[in-house]
Motif scaffolding. Structure first.
Motif, PDB file in Angstrom:
ATOM      1  N   GLY A 136       0.812  -1.213   0.000  1.00 41.77           N
ATOM      2  CA  GLY A 136       0.000   0.000   0.000  1.00 41.77           C
ATOM      3  C   GLY A 136       0.844   1.261   0.000  1.00 41.77           C
ATOM      4  O   GLY A 136       0.515   2.237  -0.685  1.00 41.77           O
ATOM      5  N   ILE A 137       1.933   1.251   0.748  1.00 37.56           N
ATOM      6  CA  ILE A 137       2.838   2.411   0.767  1.00 37.56           C
ATOM      7  C   ILE A 137       3.486   2.605  -0.604  1.00 37.56           C
ATOM      8  O   ILE A 137       3.551   3.721  -1.126  1.00 37.56           O
ATOM      9  CB  ILE A 137       3.903   2.247   1.874  1.00 37.56           C
ATOM     10  CG1 ILE A 137       3.246   2.339   3.249  1.00 37.56           C
ATOM     11  CG2 ILE A 137       5.005   3.287   1.734  1.00 37.56           C
ATOM     12  CD1 ILE A 137       4.141   1.900   4.387  1.00 37.56           C
ATOM     13  N   TRP A 185       2.869  -1.157 -12.427  1.00 38.49           N
ATOM     14  CA  TRP A 185       3.141  -1.172 -10.994  1.00 38.49           C
ATOM     15  C   TRP A 185       1.873  -0.946 -10.182  1.00 38.49           C
ATOM     16  O   TRP A 185       1.674  -1.551  -9.127  1.00 38.49           O
ATOM     17  CB  TRP A 185       4.194  -0.125 -10.631  1.00 38.49           C
ATOM     18  CG  TRP A 185       5.586  -0.602 -10.860  1.00 38.49           C
ATOM     19  CD1 TRP A 185       6.446  -0.181 -11.822  1.00 38.49           C
ATOM     20  CD2 TRP A 185       6.276  -1.600 -10.110  1.00 38.49           C
ATOM     21  NE1 TRP A 185       7.632  -0.864 -11.722  1.00 38.49           N
ATOM     22  CE2 TRP A 185       7.560  -1.743 -10.669  1.00 38.49           C
ATOM     23  CE3 TRP A 185       5.941  -2.389  -9.020  1.00 38.49           C
ATOM     24  CZ2 TRP A 185       8.497  -2.634 -10.184  1.00 38.49           C
ATOM     25  CZ3 TRP A 185       6.874  -3.281  -8.526  1.00 38.49           C
ATOM     26  CH2 TRP A 185       8.143  -3.392  -9.114  1.00 38.49           C
ATOM     27  N   ILE A 186       1.009  -0.061 -10.665  1.00 36.46           N
ATOM     28  CA  ILE A 186      -0.250   0.196  -9.963  1.00 36.46           C
ATOM     29  C   ILE A 186      -1.105  -1.058  -9.928  1.00 36.46           C
ATOM     30  O   ILE A 186      -1.679  -1.412  -8.892  1.00 36.46           O
ATOM     31  CB  ILE A 186      -1.004   1.383 -10.608  1.00 36.46           C
ATOM     32  CG1 ILE A 186      -0.276   2.699 -10.272  1.00 36.46           C
ATOM     33  CG2 ILE A 186      -2.449   1.438 -10.152  1.00 36.46           C
ATOM     34  CD1 ILE A 186      -0.799   3.906 -11.009  1.00 36.46           C
ATOM     35  N   LYS A 187      -1.180  -1.769 -11.046  1.00 36.31           N
ATOM     36  CA  LYS A 187      -1.960  -3.011 -11.088  1.00 36.31           C
ATOM     37  C   LYS A 187      -1.370  -4.064 -10.157  1.00 36.31           C
ATOM     38  O   LYS A 187      -2.100  -4.708  -9.388  1.00 36.31           O
ATOM     39  CB  LYS A 187      -2.020  -3.559 -12.511  1.00 36.31           C
ATOM     40  CG  LYS A 187      -2.898  -2.753 -13.428  1.00 36.31           C
ATOM     41  CD  LYS A 187      -2.853  -3.311 -14.838  1.00 36.31           C
ATOM     42  CE  LYS A 187      -3.615  -2.418 -15.792  1.00 36.31           C
ATOM     43  NZ  LYS A 187      -3.516  -2.886 -17.180  1.00 36.31           N
ATOM     44  N   LEU A 188      -0.059  -4.256 -10.207  1.00 33.65           N
ATOM     45  CA  LEU A 188       0.593  -5.270  -9.387  1.00 33.65           C
ATOM     46  C   LEU A 188       0.483  -4.948  -7.897  1.00 33.65           C
ATOM     47  O   LEU A 188       0.069  -5.790  -7.088  1.00 33.65           O
ATOM     48  CB  LEU A 188       2.065  -5.415  -9.781  1.00 33.65           C
ATOM     49  CG  LEU A 188       2.896  -6.364  -8.921  1.00 33.65           C
ATOM     50  CD1 LEU A 188       2.434  -7.795  -9.158  1.00 33.65           C
ATOM     51  CD2 LEU A 188       4.363  -6.204  -9.220  1.00 33.65           C
ATOM     52  N   THR A 214      -3.292  -4.951  -6.629  1.00 28.65           N
ATOM     53  CA  THR A 214      -3.818  -6.304  -6.469  1.00 28.65           C
ATOM     54  C   THR A 214      -3.192  -6.996  -5.263  1.00 28.65           C
ATOM     55  O   THR A 214      -3.896  -7.619  -4.456  1.00 28.65           O
ATOM     56  CB  THR A 214      -3.558  -7.129  -7.745  1.00 28.65           C
ATOM     57  OG1 THR A 214      -4.168  -6.461  -8.854  1.00 28.65           O
ATOM     58  CG2 THR A 214      -4.131  -8.524  -7.624  1.00 28.65           C
ATOM     59  N   SER A 215      -1.882  -6.866  -5.111  1.00 29.72           N
ATOM     60  CA  SER A 215      -1.193  -7.477  -3.967  1.00 29.72           C
ATOM     61  C   SER A 215      -1.691  -6.903  -2.649  1.00 29.72           C
ATOM     62  O   SER A 215      -1.968  -7.639  -1.696  1.00 29.72           O
ATOM     63  CB  SER A 215       0.314  -7.269  -4.075  1.00 29.72           C
ATOM     64  OG  SER A 215       0.807  -7.823  -5.259  1.00 29.72           O
ATOM     65  N   HIS A 216      -1.799  -5.586  -2.590  1.00 32.24           N
ATOM     66  CA  HIS A 216      -2.265  -4.915  -1.376  1.00 32.24           C
ATOM     67  C   HIS A 216      -3.671  -5.386  -1.004  1.00 32.24           C
ATOM     68  O   HIS A 216      -3.932  -5.749   0.145  1.00 32.24           O
ATOM     69  CB  HIS A 216      -2.236  -3.401  -1.591  1.00 32.24           C
ATOM     70  CG  HIS A 216      -2.858  -2.599  -0.504  1.00 32.24           C
ATOM     71  ND1 HIS A 216      -2.401  -2.607   0.791  1.00 32.24           N
ATOM     72  CD2 HIS A 216      -3.917  -1.756  -0.522  1.00 32.24           C
ATOM     73  CE1 HIS A 216      -3.148  -1.788   1.525  1.00 32.24           C
ATOM     74  NE2 HIS A 216      -4.080  -1.277   0.747  1.00 32.24           N
ATOM     75  N   SER A 217      -4.555  -5.418  -1.980  1.00 32.21           N
ATOM     76  CA  SER A 217      -5.949  -5.794  -1.707  1.00 32.21           C
ATOM     77  C   SER A 217      -6.079  -7.255  -1.295  1.00 32.21           C
ATOM     78  O   SER A 217      -6.769  -7.574  -0.319  1.00 32.21           O
ATOM     79  CB  SER A 217      -6.816  -5.527  -2.937  1.00 32.21           C
ATOM     80  OG  SER A 217      -6.817  -4.160  -3.247  1.00 32.21           O
TER      81      SER A 217
END
Length: 130
Positions: free
Chosen positions: A54-55, A82-85, A88-91
């Motif tokens: 998230g950071i 990077w935003i997609k990766l 998705t990882s954060h969520s």
């Protein structure tokens, strides 16, 4: 892609991840079994990595917003990737961590408390008349 909405949403989910991490760290240890300890460490790891993602997502999204404001063009493809990766990882890690935390808290909340309170000797003072 609306970067401002992404940054706003990320702020709130990042706050949830951090709050869950601190709550789990404060309220759950010590665990009684080795399996419980492993579950706690896995939950803390998922929430910590979610917070880091998230950071980093916040960093990339604000960089993309700055790029849009300066150059008035499309977001570069590397920013989108990077935003997609990271998003998705954060969520996914946040959902996994919150679900695991709920699973560990459920037995503690639903456990029957064997101690009962004896209410016969309790007196409540409502007010004094003079």
């Amino acid at each position: 892609m609306n970067i401002d909405s992404l940054v706003d949403f990320n702020k709130y989910t990042l706050a949830v991840a951090a709050a869950c991490f601190v709550y789990a760290l404060e309220k759950l240890p010590p665990m009684e079994t080795q399996l419980g300890l492993f579950a706690l460490l896995a939950t803390l790891a998922a929430l910590a990595v979610s917070s880091i993602c998230g950071i980093l997502l916040f960093f990339v999204a604000t960089s993309a917003a700055h790029h849009l404001s300066v150059q008035q063009s499309q977001i570069p493809e590397r920013h989108r990737n990077w935003i997609k990766l990271l998003g998705t990882s954060h969520s996914l890690l946040l959902v996994l961590g919150v679900t695991a935390l709920a699973g560990m808290l459920y037995p503690k909340v639903m456990m029957s408390n064997e101690r009962s309170v004896d209410c016969e000797n309790i007196s409540i003072i409502v007010g004094r008349s003079q």
